[in-house]
Structures are given as structure tokens and as C-alpha cells.
Scaffold this active site. Structure first.
Site, PDB file in Angstrom:
ATOM      1  N   ASP A 101      14.282 -39.090   4.171  1.00 45.56           N
ATOM      2  CA  ASP A 101      12.947 -39.571   4.503  1.00 45.56           C
ATOM      3  C   ASP A 101      13.004 -39.737   6.019  1.00 45.56           C
ATOM      4  OD1 ASP A 101      10.778 -41.099   5.275  1.00 45.56           O
ATOM      5  OD2 ASP A 101      10.690 -42.184   3.394  1.00 45.56           O
ATOM      6  N   HIS A 102      12.361 -38.822   6.745  1.00 48.02           N
ATOM      7  CA  HIS A 102      12.612 -38.799   8.193  1.00 48.02           C
ATOM      8  C   HIS A 102      12.165 -40.091   8.871  1.00 48.02           C
ATOM      9  CE1 HIS A 102       8.446 -37.301   8.248  1.00 48.02           C
ATOM     10  NE2 HIS A 102       8.380 -37.859   9.427  1.00 48.02           N
TER      11      HIS A 102
ATOM     12  N   HIS B 254       7.441 -43.163   2.687  1.00 42.22           N
ATOM     13  CA  HIS B 254       7.623 -43.705   4.040  1.00 42.22           C
ATOM     14  C   HIS B 254       7.246 -45.189   4.134  1.00 42.22           C
ATOM     15  CE1 HIS B 254       8.108 -39.612   5.033  1.00 42.22           C
ATOM     16  NE2 HIS B 254       6.841 -39.286   5.132  1.00 42.22           N
TER      17      HIS B 254
END
Ligand code: NAP
Length: 484
Positions: free
Chosen positions: A177-178, A240
Site C-alpha cells: 500500500d504505497h 489507504h
């Protein structure tokens, strides 16, 4: 302050889907930048794999032209670029076919870190995992990297986890999950657990409420087909924003170690109350400002998918009982910004009487743009006019405070890929976290689907639908302004 570069071990990294958008725009530039910074060991190698028939040389030429086109001028370094291209190789492989696998297996070195980046659609993950197994590449120490979406709901997430678990142990699976790779997101933990100042106040007794906003100015044009099956809840909140909420709400882990951190995040997700329909507002952007409407961008005039969502969540724990978490995310909003704001309660008694200038303390953590933190405090207005209060920000941009430019702050992909090579899973989601997040999200989505609820329209360039403002107004609170 120049950040220290600690070289990682020698590795063979295979990128499945090497010709795709993610590999071209994110993974390869991130690897180049780490190489430029001196972080890649001399023998590190990157092997591209996809169906397109490249040779080592033609793929290198392709990557050279992409990097030439996309790298900012100050990152173009002929020597570094030649060194980086020299690390590249390519094996044509159809993940569903048999050709190419023996050649790939023969290229892998047993005595270096082996990592496989699944930069292909999730429908190929099963074949990919199976073929790596058949060809003896799923060694006990190898790692696989997988990208969101991690399922579409709980059932598909479970199936995906089971597919991967058939051939890889959880400690080998790196779910990216960047958002978790962003500098400021990690700073959340540093701020909370590296200082004595905040943690004693970090609870329902002192915190009035928390706002998490992720606003984008772009619409969904170009990826409307994908987005329309997903929507803001699945695309942003379930992953996110949930991760941000976890980092704010979690108890101190016993150490900054993968399972210690992830255990605490999981407890937060499990402690989330179901969200009542009255506490959710969904929106779809209308046409305006020269842009098409969501319905046109999605090419689906009957779409009921939301491009905006605002909701109020509660974490049922000793620490947070009674403190609402307001989450808001949307496309085509006024500005591109991601921010977490912790609003503290008012002092129990004002010795200055009722004064306009006395406002609640707010700790705002900006994730983008211009990462930094801002603490609003009340001081005396300067001058001889008596004790008048005024609110001022203690404002710290990390770039200014640390003397780094935005570019020095490593891109999330750079950090996360290096963590894969280091074997550090702290910033990656565990399978049970993903499933718990879907278990919370699924009933919310099912409820509005069963009502065939149509999202409210909102103007592009706004802060979302009117009812989103009401969500906070009726609690006597207001959203922070969405501004760059
Ligand atoms: P993409 O542009 O469609 O690229 C897909 C890649 O997979 C191409 O390299 C394609 O190359 C390869 N491929 C397709 N079928 C194959 C097969 N049968 N065997 C071998 N290779 C095959 O997709 P993407 O945007 O890069 O996304 C990749 C993954 O990352 C997806 O799961 C996506 O959801 C996820 N993701 C992407 C982004 C992003 O910003 N792009 C962000 C988050 C997550 P050939 O046609 O040459 O085979």
C-alpha cells in the site's frame, strides 16, 4: 541534512508485467533512483518478464527511452543510467503458458535475495504462484510483492490470500500500500512514539475528533472502467485511509517490528464499529470547469458508484471511546491534498473569559503536498492592547526543516522496494489486516447497494456534496478547508 544511504544486499528482482504502466511509471524509475543514490549492490539485477517479445538489449533500449523521457533533468546521469541498464535482463513469458520459465529459473542465483514483483492483474496471481512453484523458484527465502486491489470484498480477498498461501508463507508476501511508504506516514509513528509530548494526550479524554482527508483534483477519465467497479470506498477507504486511521489509533507496539506493528493495527480495525447509514455521505462529481461529469468519465450513465465519500467512524476501545474519526476522500475536489488533523479539546476553563482568539489546538499532519506538520497554538496577540488571544501555527515543512528537497524524500516505491530486499515487512499489509478491513467495509457497501442508493452530485472544484458538510455541522464541528 542529506539522508544516509545504507546499501541493500545483492538481489535478483523479477518484475512480472515489466512492460506495464506500474512498472514503467513507478517501479523502474524508483529502482533507478535508488541506484543513483548508491543503494544497489554491484551485483544487483532486475529481470523483466511479460508477453512482449523483448530481448535483454531491446528491453534495455526501451527502458532507456522511457527514463530519458520521464526523468527530471537533474536526475539524468549518463554513468548511472548505463550502470542501471546494465543490471537489466528480460525473459518473454506468458504467465499462463509454459515457455520462458526454465530460462527464468536458470537466471536466478541461489546465493542472493530473490524477489518477484507481481505487477500484473490479480487474475494472474494464481498462475504466477503456481508456475514459480513448479519451476522451483518459490524458495523458502524468496519474496513476492503484490499490489492492490487485494480483493474486491472479503470473499475475494480470502480467495486471493489462499491462492498466495498455497505456495508462499505469510512472511514472504509483501502487499504494497504505497501510502505506507510515504515519509510522513512513517513520521506519524515517529511523532507519536518518539516524543513524550503527544502520547499522554492521544486519547478520548483530550482529543475531540480526528479528520482524515485525501482529496484529488483529477477525475477518473482514462480509468473509468476500472474505477466504476470500485468507487471511493474500495479504492481509498478500505486500504489507504484505513491504514492512516490505524496508525493514528493504534496502541504503542512493543517494538518497531513487522508483527508488533501489524498486530496493533489489526486490533484497531477489529475495534471499528459498524457505520450507520446516516453517518455516510456519497457523492459523484458533476460536469463543470471544462471537465466532463463522473457519469461521462465512467462511460456509464446509470452508474451509482461514488467518486466521493465522507463518513464518521468510531473505534470502540478504552483509548478512543467517544472520539469520532471523520474520513473524507474524493476526486475532482478543490485541491490535491492529504492530511490528518487531530483536534484537541478546549481547556476545561478559560481564565481569559470568552475570547475569540482562543481556539482548540490542532495538530495537522500533511502527507502531500509539502509533507510536514503544523500545530495550532494560542498565544497573546502582540502589543499593549491587553490580554487578547490569537491562534498561530507552529509550521514545519520537513523539506525546510531538514534541509532536503522534496526529491530527496524518497518516493514511497523506492522505500518499499528497498524494504522488500531488506526483508522488512513493517510497512506492508498482512493478510489478516486486509481481511479485517473488508469485513468492516462489506456491510457498509451492501447496505447502500441494497437501497440502490444514488450518490449526491457535487460541483467539481468543491469540497464535496453539501451533506458532507452537514455530517460534521450536526455534531457542532466543521471540516478543515481543502486547500493546497
Ligand atoms: P498494465 O499497464 O495493464 O500492465 C500489465 C502488465 O502485465 C503488462 O506488462 C503486460 O505485458 C503484463 N501481462 C498481461 N498479461 C500477461 C500474461 N498473461 N503473462 C505475462 N504478462 C502479462 O497494468 P498496471 O497498471 O501496470 O498494473 C499492474 C498491477 O498493479 C495491477 O494489479 C494493478 O491493479 C496494480 N496497480 C497498478 C497501479 C498503477 O499505477 N498502474 C497502481 C496500483 C496498483 P504484456 O502485454 O507484454 O504481456
Amino acid at each position: 541534512m542529506v539522508s544516509r544511504v545504507i546499501p541493500v544486499d545483492t538481489f535478483d528482482l523479477v518484475i512480472f508485467g515489466a512492460t506495464g504502466d506500474l512498472a514503467t511509471r513507478k517501479i523502474l524509475p524508483a529502482l533507478y533512483r535508488r541506484d543513483l543514490a548508491g543503494q544497489l549492490a554491484e551485483g544487483a539485477r532486475i529481470i523483466g518478464a511479460a508477453r512482449t517479445e523483448f530481448t535483454d538489449d531491446t528491453w534495455r533500449a526501451e527502458v532507456r527511452s522511457v527514463l530519458d523521457e520521464t526523468l527530471p533533468a537533474d536526475l539524468r546521469d549518463t554513468v548511472a543510467l548505463d550502470r542501471f541498464l546494465g543490471r537489466l535482463g528480460y525473459v518473454p513469458i506468458d504467465v499462463r503458458g509454459e515457455a520462458g520459465w526454465p530460462e527464468l529459473a536458470a537466471r536466478m542465483r541461489a546465493d542472493v535475495v530473490q524477489a518477484y514483483y507481481f505487477s500484473v492483474g490479480p487474475s494472474l496471481f494464481g498462475d504466477l504462484a503456481q508456475r514459480l512453484h513448479v519451476h522451483g523458484m518459490n524458495t523458502a527465502e524468496c519474496r513476492i510483492v503484490v499490489e492492490k486491489p487485494f480483493g474486491h470484498d472479503l470473499e475475494t480477498a480470502r480467495a486471493l490470500n489462499a491462492t498466495l498461501a498455497a505456495h508462499f508463507d505469510e512472511h514472504q508476501i509483501y502487499r504494497i500500500d504505497h501510502y505506507l511508504g510515504k515519509e510522513t506516514v512513517q513520521n506519524l509513528m515517529a511523532i507519536r512514539f518518539g516524543n513524550m509530548l503527544f502520547e499522554p494526550l492521544w486519547n478520548a479524554q483530550y482529543v475531540d475528533h480526528i479528520q482524515i482527508t485525501v482529496a484529488e483534483t483529477v477525475g477518473v477519465a482514462g480509468r473509468g472502467g476500472y474505477y466504476d467497479k470500485s468507487g471511493a470506498m474500495r479504492d481509498m477507504v478500505q486500504n489507504h485511509m484505513m491504514q492512516l486511521l490505524c496508525l493514528i489509533a493504534m496502541e504503542p507496539p512493543y517494538a518497531f517490528e513487522p508483527d508488533a506493528v501489524r498486530d496493533e493495527k489489526l486490533k484497531v480495525i477489529r475495534a471499528l464499529d459498524p457505520v450507520q447509514p446516516a453517518d455516510i455521505v456519497r457523492g459523484q462529481y458533476a460536469a463543470g470547469n471544462g471537465h466532463a461529469s463522473y457519469l461521462d468519465d465512467a462511460e456509464n450513465p446509470a452508474s451509482r458508484t461514488e467518486s466521493f465519500i465522507a463518513l464518521k467512524a468510531h473505534v470502540s476501545s478504552w483509548r478512543w471511546k467517544g472520539t469520532p474519526f471523520y474520513l473524507r476522500t474524493g476526486k475532482r475536489m478543490r485541491a490535491r491534498t492529504s492530511e490528518i488533523a487531530i483536534t484537541f479539546k478546549d481547556p476545561p476553563h478559560s481564565i481569559f473569559g470568552a475570547q475569540e482568539g482562543q481556539k482548540s489546538n490542532v495538530l495537522a499532519i500533511r502527507l502531500q503536498p509539502n509533507e510536514g506538520i503544523k500545530l495550532k497554538v494560542t498565544i497573546k496577540e502582540p502589543g499593549p492592547g491587553g490580554m487578547r488571544l490569537v491562534e498561530v501555527p507552529l509550521d514545519m515543512s520537513f523539506a525546510e526543516a531538514l534541509g532536503t528537497s522534496d526529491r530527496d524524500i524518497a518516493d514511497a516505491y523506492e522505500r518499499l522496494i528497498m524494504d522488500v530486499i531488506r526483508g522488512n515487512q513493517t510497512l506492508f499489509m498482512r493478510g489478516d489486516e486486509v481481511e479485517a478491513a473488508w469485513a468492516w467495509t462489506d456491510p457498509i457497501i451492501a447496505a447502500w447497494e441494497s437501497r440502490e442508493e444514488v450518490p449526491q452530485s457535487y460541483d467539481p472544484g468543491s469540497s464535496g456534496p453539501e451533506d458532507a458538510l452537514m455530517l460534521m455541522h450536526r455534531d457542532g464541528r466543521r471540516w478543515r478547508e481543502v486547500k493546497p
